[in-house]
Design a protein around this motif. Structure first.
Motif, PDB file in Angstrom:
ATOM      1  N   THR A 192       0.854  -1.317  -0.015  1.00 48.93           N
ATOM      2  CA  THR A 192      -0.115   0.133   0.136  1.00 48.93           C
ATOM      3  C   THR A 192       0.848   1.218   0.053  1.00 48.93           C
ATOM      4  O   THR A 192       2.202   1.084   0.316  1.00 48.93           O
ATOM      5  CB  THR A 192      -0.840  -0.027   1.250  1.00 48.93           C
ATOM      6  N   GLY A 193       0.241   2.287  -0.144  1.00 48.87           N
ATOM      7  CA  GLY A 193       1.247   3.631  -0.442  1.00 48.87           C
ATOM      8  C   GLY A 193       1.956   3.521  -1.481  1.00 48.87           C
ATOM      9  O   GLY A 193       1.953   2.986  -2.626  1.00 48.87           O
ATOM     10  N   GLN A 194       3.065   4.490  -1.276  1.00 49.43           N
ATOM     11  CA  GLN A 194       4.156   4.772  -2.492  1.00 49.43           C
ATOM     12  C   GLN A 194       5.583   4.553  -2.052  1.00 49.43           C
ATOM     13  O   GLN A 194       5.935   4.432  -0.777  1.00 49.43           O
ATOM     14  CB  GLN A 194       3.942   6.257  -2.812  1.00 49.43           C
ATOM     15  N   VAL A 195       6.403   4.207  -3.036  1.00 48.91           N
ATOM     16  CA  VAL A 195       7.813   4.095  -2.616  1.00 48.91           C
ATOM     17  C   VAL A 195       8.360   5.339  -2.991  1.00 48.91           C
ATOM     18  O   VAL A 195       8.561   5.809  -4.005  1.00 48.91           O
ATOM     19  CB  VAL A 195       8.581   2.725  -3.164  1.00 48.91           C
ATOM     20  N   ILE A 196       9.084   5.974  -1.989  1.00 51.22           N
ATOM     21  CA  ILE A 196       9.886   7.418  -2.225  1.00 51.22           C
ATOM     22  C   ILE A 196      11.259   7.287  -1.840  1.00 51.22           C
ATOM     23  O   ILE A 196      11.410   7.234  -0.403  1.00 51.22           O
ATOM     24  CB  ILE A 196       9.057   8.418  -1.613  1.00 51.22           C
ATOM     25  N   ASP A 197      12.174   7.227  -2.583  1.00 53.44           N
ATOM     26  CA  ASP A 197      13.542   7.165  -2.164  1.00 53.44           C
ATOM     27  C   ASP A 197      13.869   5.774  -1.466  1.00 53.44           C
ATOM     28  O   ASP A 197      14.455   5.801  -0.449  1.00 53.44           O
ATOM     29  CB  ASP A 197      13.937   8.520  -1.408  1.00 53.44           C
ATOM     30  N   GLY A 198      13.218   4.735  -1.902  1.00 49.21           N
ATOM     31  CA  GLY A 198      13.526   3.602  -1.112  1.00 49.21           C
ATOM     32  C   GLY A 198      12.516   3.357   0.182  1.00 49.21           C
ATOM     33  O   GLY A 198      12.620   1.809   0.634  1.00 49.21           O
ATOM     34  N   THR A 199      11.812   4.023   0.556  1.00 49.25           N
ATOM     35  CA  THR A 199      11.003   3.857   1.700  1.00 49.25           C
ATOM     36  C   THR A 199       9.490   3.800   1.008  1.00 49.25           C
ATOM     37  O   THR A 199       8.909   4.441   0.381  1.00 49.25           O
ATOM     38  CB  THR A 199      11.021   5.218   2.437  1.00 49.25           C
ATOM     39  N   LEU A 200       8.900   2.676   1.497  1.00 46.58           N
ATOM     40  CA  LEU A 200       7.467   2.602   1.407  1.00 46.58           C
ATOM     41  C   LEU A 200       6.770   3.080   2.495  1.00 46.58           C
ATOM     42  O   LEU A 200       6.956   2.775   3.625  1.00 46.58           O
ATOM     43  CB  LEU A 200       7.177   1.004   1.426  1.00 46.58           C
ATOM     44  N   THR A 201       5.720   4.054   1.880  1.00 44.96           N
ATOM     45  CA  THR A 201       4.874   4.957   2.940  1.00 44.96           C
ATOM     46  C   THR A 201       3.900   4.256   3.192  1.00 44.96           C
ATOM     47  O   THR A 201       2.818   4.790   3.374  1.00 44.96           O
ATOM     48  CB  THR A 201       4.699   6.251   2.415  1.00 44.96           C
ATOM     49  N   GLY A 202       3.762   2.999   3.298  1.00 41.87           N
ATOM     50  CA  GLY A 202       2.374   2.166   3.511  1.00 41.87           C
ATOM     51  C   GLY A 202       2.871   0.922   4.156  1.00 41.87           C
ATOM     52  O   GLY A 202       3.763   0.707   4.706  1.00 41.87           O
ATOM     53  N   ASP A 203       2.256  -0.035   3.927  1.00 41.47           N
ATOM     54  CA  ASP A 203       2.244  -1.562   4.407  1.00 41.47           C
ATOM     55  C   ASP A 203       2.829  -2.513   3.317  1.00 41.47           C
ATOM     56  O   ASP A 203       2.303  -2.343   2.316  1.00 41.47           O
ATOM     57  CB  ASP A 203       1.085  -1.983   4.965  1.00 41.47           C
ATOM     58  N   LEU A 204       3.450  -3.531   3.990  1.00 37.57           N
ATOM     59  CA  LEU A 204       3.442  -4.655   3.069  1.00 37.57           C
ATOM     60  C   LEU A 204       2.442  -5.813   3.711  1.00 37.57           C
ATOM     61  O   LEU A 204       2.182  -5.769   4.710  1.00 37.57           O
ATOM     62  CB  LEU A 204       4.752  -5.634   3.187  1.00 37.57           C
ATOM     63  N   VAL A 205       1.768  -6.439   2.647  1.00 41.41           N
ATOM     64  CA  VAL A 205       0.690  -7.470   2.783  1.00 41.41           C
ATOM     65  C   VAL A 205       1.062  -8.767   2.365  1.00 41.41           C
ATOM     66  O   VAL A 205       1.125  -9.000   1.128  1.00 41.41           O
ATOM     67  CB  VAL A 205      -0.713  -6.953   2.613  1.00 41.41           C
ATOM     68  N   LEU A 206       1.486  -9.793   3.246  1.00 41.37           N
ATOM     69  CA  LEU A 206       1.629 -11.103   2.730  1.00 41.37           C
ATOM     70  C   LEU A 206       0.056 -11.951   2.815  1.00 41.37           C
ATOM     71  O   LEU A 206      -0.387 -12.067   3.848  1.00 41.37           O
ATOM     72  CB  LEU A 206       2.647 -11.853   3.766  1.00 41.37           C
ATOM     73  N   VAL A 207      -0.067 -12.291   1.533  1.00 42.52           N
ATOM     74  CA  VAL A 207      -1.686 -12.894   1.484  1.00 42.52           C
ATOM     75  C   VAL A 207      -1.466 -14.357   1.371  1.00 42.52           C
ATOM     76  O   VAL A 207      -0.952 -15.021   0.288  1.00 42.52           O
ATOM     77  CB  VAL A 207      -2.177 -12.163   0.167  1.00 42.52           C
TER      78      VAL A 207
END
Length: 530
Positions: free
Chosen positions: A115-130
């Motif tokens: 979720t969110g965006q990747v800015i300069d290597g940083t994900l501004t959201g979550d990772l979801v393992l489904v």
């Protein structure tokens, strides 16, 4: 796996398949013979009768159905149309239905969504393992792409002595996913890591969760090695995932004494090992099945991300925050930054059949429910019935309450033979046959009739139900010891068969293995006689 004082073992189960409607002459079933000796059963020779007449079986019954796959001739019919508990033979019904529904080459793909965006290597959201119901998550894959297993698997370590572990890293799949996340350009996750295990509704089998996310079969392995007599033992834990630790209180006793180890936890953080191990026992495997697979997988994945060079700012040992997930449709629409493809269904079926993996078989029932549009695993049994009915199986000859073979399931010996006959006529029949344990070769039949001419000529699913007789000095009572599959006879004929021995009694746990061998002896006798 132990369930109180009663357990369904790695055992000898039988679901064989032969369509009786296509047969020519149908011999009459021999009447039930409980405590009286068998003197003449059409189709069986004296070596089989000698096994069946042993004292351990005097108060039980035998059910046997054998049919020639090519001609439809009924070779043996003993109590073949009576309901009996078959133990893990039931797995041929659940796995066979999933085999027909999905196909042996099918796979499932476990994605990691962002979720969110990747800015300069940083994900501004979550990772979801489904979670998608992948049984091994890369943790049992051999270099040639096939599944690895040991003949006595870790899932049965607490109930049966002698279990061993495979050599693969059970966290391999999570490491692969983590490396893909890093390769996608993510170096930091400022949000959270969440496991989405909502593919089906919460489900259990004997009090243990059946979930779409499965890491190391959702158990922690503990290998205990004896020290000097009177001294503590040592224990290795696998996989090592925070916050889990081991409090080892197992003492070493003299060589030849009984080894007994119990694994418990009151806080879902510390596994307490108690009991004793004999000085000559060698490394002994115990397992602990944790209560919350999603939280375990979340922590294990965060640790894998760290090893891959991805920093996660969220608390790695917090409870999986499933409530923070958007609805399932929204998750499905999210972009995937990593994907893990499962082993082909053939390999998953092989693992489940060879070692009689109860929760694996029940997972297939859940996957069948999902394929029918339901999130209720109970609907998977109905879906399995529909699959088999379309394939020509008389489903009224089986009553199933789960996909693994626990007490309460019943089938007729003829039903199993009919099932195996249906599978024998499929274009992928040889692949199906290869999933079954081989007499004297592998899986739950590895040590049965290994040094006889019948070794490798009989394959079948084993099934065992057993409990301890506390009323009579801890004898072992076996409501079912069974075997069902295929026989390549000495004369080149092709048989489908089911053998079920009911209500036998043995003095100790070794009788469980003796019964396994006895059912194998009857199958070997038939193999040699034709």
């Amino acid at each position: 796996m132990l369930t109180g004082r009663t357990f369904a073992l790695v055992g000898v189960a039988a679901i064989a398949a032969l369509g009786l409607a296509a047969c020519t002459a149908q011999p009459q079933s021999t009447p039930a013979a409980s405590s009286s000796a068998f003197t003449d059963v059409p189709g069986l020779d004296q070596t089989a009768l000698d096994v069946m007449n042993q004292p351990a079986y005097a108060n039980g019954q035998w059910a046997i159905s054998v049919q020639d796959i090519d001609t439809g001739e009924q070779i043996v019919s003993l109590n073949a149309d009576t309901f009996y508990e078959p133990g893990s033979i039931v797995k041929t019904y659940s796995i066979g239905a999933a085999w027909q529904q999905f196909g042996p080459d099918s796979t499932v793909v476990t994605p990691v969504k962002s979720t969110g965006q990747v800015i300069d290597g940083t994900l501004t959201g979550d990772l979801v393992l489904v979670g998608q119901g992948d049984l091994t998550m890369g943790g049992r894959t051999k270099p040639d792409g096939t599944v690895d297993f040991t003949n006595l698997d870790h899932n049965d370590a607490n109930g049966v002595p002698g279990a061993t572990l495979t050599t693969e890293d059970p966290l391999t799949g999570l490491n692969d996913l983590a490396a893909q996340v890093k390769a996608s350009g993510i170096t930091t996750v400022s949000g959270d890591v969440i496991v989405d295990d909502r593919l089906w509704d919460p489900a259990e089998l004997v009090g243990e969760p059946i979930t779409p996310i499965i890491i190391n079969q959702n158990v922690i392995d503990l290998t205990t090695t004896p020290g000097a007599v009177g001294e503590p033992s040592t224990t290795a834990m696998s996989p090592q995932v925070a916050p889990w630790t081991v409090d080892n209180r197992v003492t070493t006793v003299a060589a030849g004494e009984r080894t007994g180890i119990q694994a418990t936890s009151t806080d879902q953080k510390t596994i307490v090992l108690t009991g004793q191990i004999a000085a000559d026992a060698g490394p002994t495997v115990s397992v602990f099945a944790f209560d919350d697979p999603a939280t375990f997988a979340r922590t294990a994945f965060i640790e894998a991300l760290g090893r891959a060079g991805v920093t996660v700012t969220a608390d790695p040992v917090a409870t999986n925050p499933e409530g923070a997930l958007p609805d399932t449709a929204a998750v499905s629409a999210l972009p995937a930054v990593a994907e893990l493809t499962s082993l082909p269904f053939l390999e998953e079926a092989t693992y489940t059949m060879k070692i009689s993996y109860n929760r694996g078989a029940q997972t297939f029932i859940c996957r069948l429910a999902v394929a029918s549009g339901s999130t209720d695993c109970d609907d998977g049994l109905g879906q399995a019935g529909e699959v088999w009915s379309k394939a020509g199986l008389d489903t009224t000859q089986a009553v199933l309450i789960d996909g693994s073979g626990l007490p309460g399931n019943v089938i007729t010996a003829n039903s199993e033979v009919q099932l195996q006959s249906i599978m024998a006529k499929r274009p992928d029949a040889e692949e199906w046959r290869s999933t079954l344990p081989g007499l004297g070769v592998d899986g739950s039949l590895a040590k049965v009739q290994a040094d006889t001419p019948s070794a490798g000529k009989v394959v079948g699913k084993t099934g065992t139900l057993a409990s301890v007789d506390g009323f009579n000095d801890e004898r072992y009572f076996l409501p079912a010891k069974a075997l069902g599959g295929y026989i390549e006879t000495e004369g080149g004929r092709h048989f489908a068969f089911t053998i079920i021995a009911t209500n036998s009694v043995f003095d100790d746990v070794q009788g469980v293995f003796a019964a396994n061998d006895d059912v194998g002896k009857v199958a070997a006798s038939i193999q040699q006689a034709y």
